[in-house]
Design a protein around this motif. Structure first.
Motif, mmCIF file in Angstrom:
data_model
loop_
_atom_site.group_PDB
_atom_site.id
_atom_site.type_symbol
_atom_site.label_atom_id
_atom_site.label_comp_id
_atom_site.label_asym_id
_atom_site.label_seq_id
_atom_site.Cartn_x
_atom_site.Cartn_y
_atom_site.Cartn_z
ATOM 1 N N THR A 1 0.902 -1.163 0.062
ATOM 2 C CA THR A 1 0.063 -0.133 0.196
ATOM 3 C C THR A 1 0.789 1.260 -0.044
ATOM 4 N N ARG A 2 0.375 2.175 -0.352
ATOM 5 C CA ARG A 2 1.109 3.353 -0.375
ATOM 6 C C ARG A 2 1.657 4.097 1.054
ATOM 7 N N GLY A 3 0.719 3.885 1.712
ATOM 8 C CA GLY A 3 1.011 4.386 3.205
ATOM 9 C C GLY A 3 2.154 3.662 4.056
ATOM 10 N N HIS A 4 2.371 2.196 3.490
ATOM 11 C CA HIS A 4 3.377 1.278 4.176
ATOM 12 C C HIS A 4 4.604 1.965 4.649
ATOM 13 N N ARG A 5 5.147 1.921 5.723
ATOM 14 C CA ARG A 5 6.350 2.377 6.180
ATOM 15 C C ARG A 5 7.383 1.379 6.316
ATOM 16 N N ILE A 6 8.533 1.712 5.796
ATOM 17 C CA ILE A 6 9.531 1.011 6.126
ATOM 18 C C ILE A 6 10.666 1.746 6.870
ATOM 19 N N HIS A 7 10.994 1.342 8.036
ATOM 20 C CA HIS A 7 11.905 2.323 8.659
ATOM 21 C C HIS A 7 12.846 0.980 9.684
ATOM 22 N N LEU A 8 13.985 0.469 9.328
ATOM 23 C CA LEU A 8 14.684 -0.706 10.051
ATOM 24 C C LEU A 8 15.864 -0.374 10.084
ATOM 25 N N LYS A 9 16.511 -0.750 11.655
ATOM 26 C CA LYS A 9 17.873 -0.551 11.719
ATOM 27 C C LYS A 9 18.714 -1.655 10.937
ATOM 28 N N VAL A 10 19.541 -1.300 9.902
ATOM 29 C CA VAL A 10 20.197 -2.391 9.105
ATOM 30 C C VAL A 10 21.908 -1.650 9.262
ATOM 31 N N ALA A 11 22.753 -2.980 9.624
ATOM 32 C CA ALA A 11 23.944 -2.459 9.866
ATOM 33 C C ALA A 11 24.076 -1.209 10.840
ATOM 34 N N GLY A 12 24.932 -0.259 10.485
ATOM 35 C CA GLY A 12 25.485 1.069 10.914
ATOM 36 C C GLY A 12 24.264 1.911 10.856
ATOM 37 N N GLY A 13 23.179 1.791 9.822
ATOM 38 C CA GLY A 13 22.319 2.888 9.738
ATOM 39 C C GLY A 13 20.845 2.210 9.654
ATOM 40 N N PHE A 14 20.034 2.824 8.624
ATOM 41 C CA PHE A 14 18.655 2.723 8.592
ATOM 42 C C PHE A 14 18.003 2.423 6.929
ATOM 43 N N ALA A 15 17.375 1.592 6.883
ATOM 44 C CA ALA A 15 16.805 1.262 5.704
ATOM 45 C C ALA A 15 15.330 1.975 5.859
ATOM 46 N N GLU A 16 14.981 2.467 4.749
ATOM 47 C CA GLU A 16 13.593 3.307 4.804
ATOM 48 C C GLU A 16 12.865 3.509 3.476
ATOM 49 N N ARG A 17 11.735 3.439 3.379
ATOM 50 C CA ARG A 17 10.884 3.635 2.130
ATOM 51 C C ARG A 17 10.881 5.168 1.916
ATOM 52 N N LYS A 18 11.153 5.829 0.844
ATOM 53 C CA LYS A 18 10.955 6.966 0.333
ATOM 54 C C LYS A 18 10.259 6.964 -0.943
ATOM 55 N N GLY A 19 8.853 7.137 -1.071
ATOM 56 C CA GLY A 19 8.130 7.162 -2.183
ATOM 57 C C GLY A 19 8.229 5.613 -2.674
ATOM 58 N N ASP A 20 8.483 5.185 -3.985
ATOM 59 C CA ASP A 20 8.528 3.731 -4.583
ATOM 60 C C ASP A 20 9.727 3.289 -4.420
ATOM 61 N N ARG A 21 10.700 3.666 -3.624
ATOM 62 C CA ARG A 21 12.109 3.120 -3.695
ATOM 63 C C ARG A 21 12.561 2.975 -2.087
ATOM 64 N N LEU A 22 13.812 2.110 -2.121
ATOM 65 C CA LEU A 22 14.272 1.479 -0.541
ATOM 66 C C LEU A 22 15.442 2.551 -0.677
ATOM 67 N N HIS A 23 15.720 3.210 0.578
ATOM 68 C CA HIS A 23 17.131 4.064 0.625
ATOM 69 C C HIS A 23 17.575 3.567 1.809
ATOM 70 N N TRP A 24 18.882 3.929 2.105
ATOM 71 C CA TRP A 24 19.713 3.424 3.533
ATOM 72 C C TRP A 24 20.450 4.455 3.873
ATOM 73 N N TYR A 25 20.403 5.171 5.212
ATOM 74 C CA TYR A 25 21.032 6.335 5.539
ATOM 75 C C TYR A 25 22.110 5.938 6.955
ATOM 76 N N ASN A 26 23.177 6.435 6.899
ATOM 77 C CA ASN A 26 24.001 6.313 7.949
ATOM 78 C C ASN A 26 23.427 6.661 9.494
ATOM 79 N N ALA A 27 22.482 7.886 9.287
ATOM 80 C CA ALA A 27 21.825 8.127 10.709
ATOM 81 C C ALA A 27 20.399 8.422 10.299
ATOM 82 N N PRO A 28 19.411 8.333 11.340
ATOM 83 C CA PRO A 28 18.155 8.362 11.075
ATOM 84 C C PRO A 28 17.615 9.287 10.406
ATOM 85 N N PRO A 29 16.972 9.379 9.081
ATOM 86 C CA PRO A 29 16.531 10.547 8.387
ATOM 87 C C PRO A 29 15.224 10.877 9.183
ATOM 88 N N SER A 30 14.674 12.122 8.339
ATOM 89 C CA SER A 30 13.566 12.719 8.928
ATOM 90 C C SER A 30 12.473 11.820 8.822
#
Length: 323
Positions: free
Chosen positions: A291-320
């Motif tokens: 669904t469009r509103g499904h949120r992904i925000h998970l600790k992965v290695a030393g950062g976080f995997a997060e859904r932004k739009g239709d793609r999966l991103h990874w960040y060193n620190a928690p994004p907004s």
């Protein structure tokens, strides 16, 4: 009893010279250095890493200087701080420091031709220990592939020409030439898993399966070949799903291929590796993201995997907290 050593050295043809030899002063690196210096006189340099972890470290350096003087080989010494942080493996910390030091030594002397190749004295017993250590940790194919005969790291081509040679064969070769070596006192420290494998498991394997070095080497080769195929498939899949990955494109792959491409993406693009539990959680979230509103925000290695739009991103620190 040194035929395997002689065969391995005869087959070793470094692509560039001068070449460096990682020289600790132990039996394996002493034999490798002596054989290389004899075969390519004037074209070999010894690299010694002073870890500073033992009171005997200065004695190791002095011994290496004496052996190099006897062999007519220049000695380059690099001191590192190899103390490990709380929770880190002391062996892994020392290994990372050592490879970084090798790279630094290759670049440090402007009066010497730039060295692009280093030979290391890892042998068949080391290879078996690495495999058993990987098995004890539940490692995947990269761990089961153990140490490659050739790799690139920190700007250096790393060769391990002795991976088929038993430790006893190397010591026999040295004894026949009256070449001295030192035994690292830490090798007898039972706190380290590798030392327990060496002291307990290898003698038991020798008694039960005398050909275990050769048969384990075949299994290591199969694992390395399979891992290479997975890397090639991951590269193809990453090109198809995009970088950063498109979630719908990931969902079109099997779970195994999703895991393979996500591991590859995280390592290639972000230099990190998820734990098995983290990767399982991420795969579950990718599957559930319908669904469009499904949120992904998970600790992965030393950062976080997060859904932004239709793609999966990874960040060193928690994004907004936006999706």
């Amino acid at each position: 009893m040194s035929e395997a050593f002689e065969r391995a050295m005869a087959a070793f043809e470094p692509a560039q010279r001068p070449l460096a030899v990682g020289f600790s002063g132990g039996a394996d690196s002493t034999a490798l250095l002596a054989a290389c210096a004899s075969r390519w006189p004037g074209q070999v340099v010894a690299f010694h890493v002073h870890h500073g972890l033992q009171a005997a470290a200065d004695d190791f350096e002095r011994h290496c200087g004496e052996v190099c003087a006897r062999l007519g080989v220049p000695l380059v010494v690099h001191r590192v701080d190899a103390r490990h942080a709380p929770g880190d493996s002391p062996e892994d910390t020392a290994r990372r420091a050592r490879y970084e030091a090798f790279g630094a030594m290759a670049r440090m002397d402007p009066t010497r031709p730039f060295i692009q190749l280093i030979a290391l004295g890892h042998h068949a017993d080391d290879q078996v220990e690495t495999l058993l250590l990987a098995l004890s940790r539940g490692a995947g194919l990269p761990g089961l592939a153990a140490m490659p005969a050739h790799a690139e790291r920190n700007g250096l081509n790393i060769y391990r020409p002795l991976l088929t040679v038993p430790a006893a064969d190397i010591r026999a070769w040295l004894a026949a030439r009256d070449l001295p070596w030192i035994e690292d006192p830490s090798n007898g420290d039972a706190r380290y898993t590798r030392n327990r494998i060496r002291a307990v498991l290898l003698p038991a394997l020798e008694q039960a399966f005398p050909q275990f070095r050769a048969t384990f080497a075949r299994s290591i080769g199969h694992a390395a070949q399979a891992q290479q195929l997975l890397l090639e498939l991951a590269a193809q899949d990453l090109e198809a799903v995009g970088n950063p990955p498109l979630i719908k494109a990931l969902q079109a792959l099997s779970r195994a291929r999703q895991a393979n491409v996500l591991r590859h993406w995280l390592m290639q693009s972000h230099g990190c590796a998820p734990s098995a539990a983290q990767l399982d959680q991420l795969l579950d979230q990718v599957r559930a993201c319908t669904t469009r509103g499904h949120r992904i925000h998970l600790k992965v290695a030393g950062g976080f995997a997060e859904r932004k739009g239709d793609r999966l991103h990874w960040y060193n620190a928690p994004p907004s907290p936006k999706t």
